[in-house]
Design a protein around this motif. Sequence first.
Motif, PDB file in Angstrom:
ATOM      1  N   SER A 259      -5.050 -25.951 -33.029  1.00  0.00           N
ATOM      2  CA  SER A 259      -6.512 -26.016 -33.115  1.00  0.00           C
ATOM      3  C   SER A 259      -7.047 -24.596 -33.246  1.00  0.00           C
ATOM      4  CB  SER A 259      -7.102 -26.697 -31.877  1.00  0.00           C
ATOM      5  OG  SER A 259      -6.699 -28.045 -31.793  1.00  0.00           O
ATOM      6  N   PRO A 260      -6.982 -24.014 -34.448  1.00  0.00           N
ATOM      7  CA  PRO A 260      -7.442 -22.633 -34.619  1.00  0.00           C
ATOM      8  C   PRO A 260      -8.939 -22.470 -34.473  1.00  0.00           C
ATOM      9  CG  PRO A 260      -5.986 -23.330 -36.415  1.00  0.00           C
ATOM     10  CD  PRO A 260      -6.406 -24.556 -35.676  1.00  0.00           C
TER      11      PRO A 260
ATOM     12  N   ALA B 224     -11.159 -27.712 -30.824  1.00  0.00           N
ATOM     13  CA  ALA B 224     -10.068 -28.520 -30.272  1.00  0.00           C
ATOM     14  C   ALA B 224     -10.454 -29.998 -30.268  1.00  0.00           C
ATOM     15  CB  ALA B 224      -9.706 -28.045 -28.873  1.00  0.00           C
TER      16      ALA B 224
ATOM     17  N   THR C  53      -3.479 -24.404 -26.608  1.00  0.00           N
ATOM     18  CA  THR C  53      -4.886 -24.580 -26.990  1.00  0.00           C
ATOM     19  C   THR C  53      -5.106 -25.751 -27.943  1.00  0.00           C
ATOM     20  OG1 THR C  53      -4.767 -23.051 -28.886  1.00  0.00           O
ATOM     21  CG2 THR C  53      -5.306 -22.109 -26.721  1.00  0.00           C
ATOM     22  N   THR C  54      -4.069 -26.522 -28.248  1.00  0.00           N
ATOM     23  CA  THR C  54      -4.262 -27.645 -29.169  1.00  0.00           C
ATOM     24  C   THR C  54      -5.313 -28.610 -28.643  1.00  0.00           C
ATOM     25  OG1 THR C  54      -1.969 -27.476 -29.949  1.00  0.00           O
ATOM     26  CG2 THR C  54      -3.115 -29.550 -30.356  1.00  0.00           C
TER      27      THR C  54
ATOM     28  N   ARG D  84      -6.280 -18.825 -28.975  1.00  0.00           N
ATOM     29  CA  ARG D  84      -5.928 -19.581 -30.176  1.00  0.00           C
ATOM     30  C   ARG D  84      -5.038 -18.759 -31.100  1.00  0.00           C
ATOM     31  NH1 ARG D  84     -11.495 -20.625 -32.277  1.00  0.00           N
ATOM     32  NH2 ARG D  84     -12.299 -19.554 -30.435  1.00  0.00           N
TER      33      ARG D  84
ATOM     34  N   ASP E 138      -1.403 -18.753 -29.964  1.00  0.00           N
ATOM     35  CA  ASP E 138      -0.657 -19.954 -30.347  1.00  0.00           C
ATOM     36  C   ASP E 138      -0.207 -19.878 -31.808  1.00  0.00           C
ATOM     37  OD1 ASP E 138      -0.899 -20.985 -27.848  1.00  0.00           O
ATOM     38  OD2 ASP E 138      -2.371 -22.533 -28.362  1.00  0.00           O
TER      39      ASP E 138
ATOM     40  N   GLN F 143     -13.440 -19.613 -36.557  1.00  0.00           N
ATOM     41  CA  GLN F 143     -12.086 -19.099 -36.795  1.00  0.00           C
ATOM     42  C   GLN F 143     -12.116 -17.652 -37.283  1.00  0.00           C
ATOM     43  OE1 GLN F 143      -8.803 -20.270 -39.943  1.00  0.00           O
ATOM     44  NE2 GLN F 143      -9.106 -21.959 -38.511  1.00  0.00           N
TER      45      GLN F 143
END
Length: 349
Positions: free
Chosen positions: A21-22, A25, A54-55, A65, A68, A90
């Motif tokens: 989940s960049p 979420a 962080t997904t 993020r 990850d 993002q």
Amino acid sequence: MTRELVPPAKARPGDRVAVLSPSFAAAGAYPRVHEQAMTRLTEVTGLVPVEYPTTRKIGATARERAADINAALADPGIRALLAVIGGEDQITVIPHLDQELARADPKPFLGTSDNTNLHHWLWDAGVASFYGGSSQVHLGPGPGVDDIHARSLRAALLTGERLEVTEPGESEDIGIDWADPRALESYGRRAPTRPWSWYGPSRSVTGRTWGGCVEVIQWILTAGRFRHEPDALRGGVLLLETSEELLPARAVGWIVRALGERGILSAVDAVLVARPPVSDHTRHPDAAERERLRTEQRDTVAEVINQYNPEAVVCVGVPFGHTRPQWILPHGGTITVDGARQRITADYR
């Protein structure tokens, strides 16, 4: 396109795919849709989804993020990366990413919308990716996975074949609210589609793609992250699509005009413009108004492109953006846009 890009190695059934989940979420906000998406991901591809801290973490920081994403890029056991959905911040994640990790072990990355940031970051690193494929939108909801999405998903992740991009004949702008249990088994309101609109000379163009969501492209340019001369896109195919923010046609035209002033429109040989969403959960125009809005955006964008590059082959209405069913398309890979035969073919190597 004069810029050379490395095609990422394909995964194999049984390999692990990072589900990230960049941006937003959605997996945490709407877990039932996410969990159905993960089941279908394995059913369609044979890959094993792997979630990260962080997904499902709503409100994760940009650094969390990014950590990850870096971890997934660095793990040799992860053979592909898939974004759950887009979002709107993002752009704040990008400064914390390590391009050397992406170059050391190029892996397929799939995502749409706000993930235009990550696609461009990979392109800047010299790595090709695939535009489309948000699991929360295209795998989790509804009675099943649309055929064109499943075919292009497998091609991007596994097979690397060439596919003709076709019109599925129906489309929805927005699905059922994911908080509603019906979202797990029903599509949104789908309607028949019209044929794509073609402009420019009757010739065939084959080139590497670059682009994405026009609102995010604007952010990338504003942040100074397109650090290349437009010649880096020379002879390529520009991908343009608009988000669920439902920008009016004139605002879309302004962004496309800015791409013309930047020299991007004159550099490319072809432009693909996605079918735009024109309704959402709160705005429900009738069929005639939806058609008017799409026609207005189509005519505006086509006119601006023609002003800067009348020799470009242009096709408007291709289902690769925010509507569903969705084709996943190469980003930095090769697409043939044949204006004479009015056909589009994508190479998923």
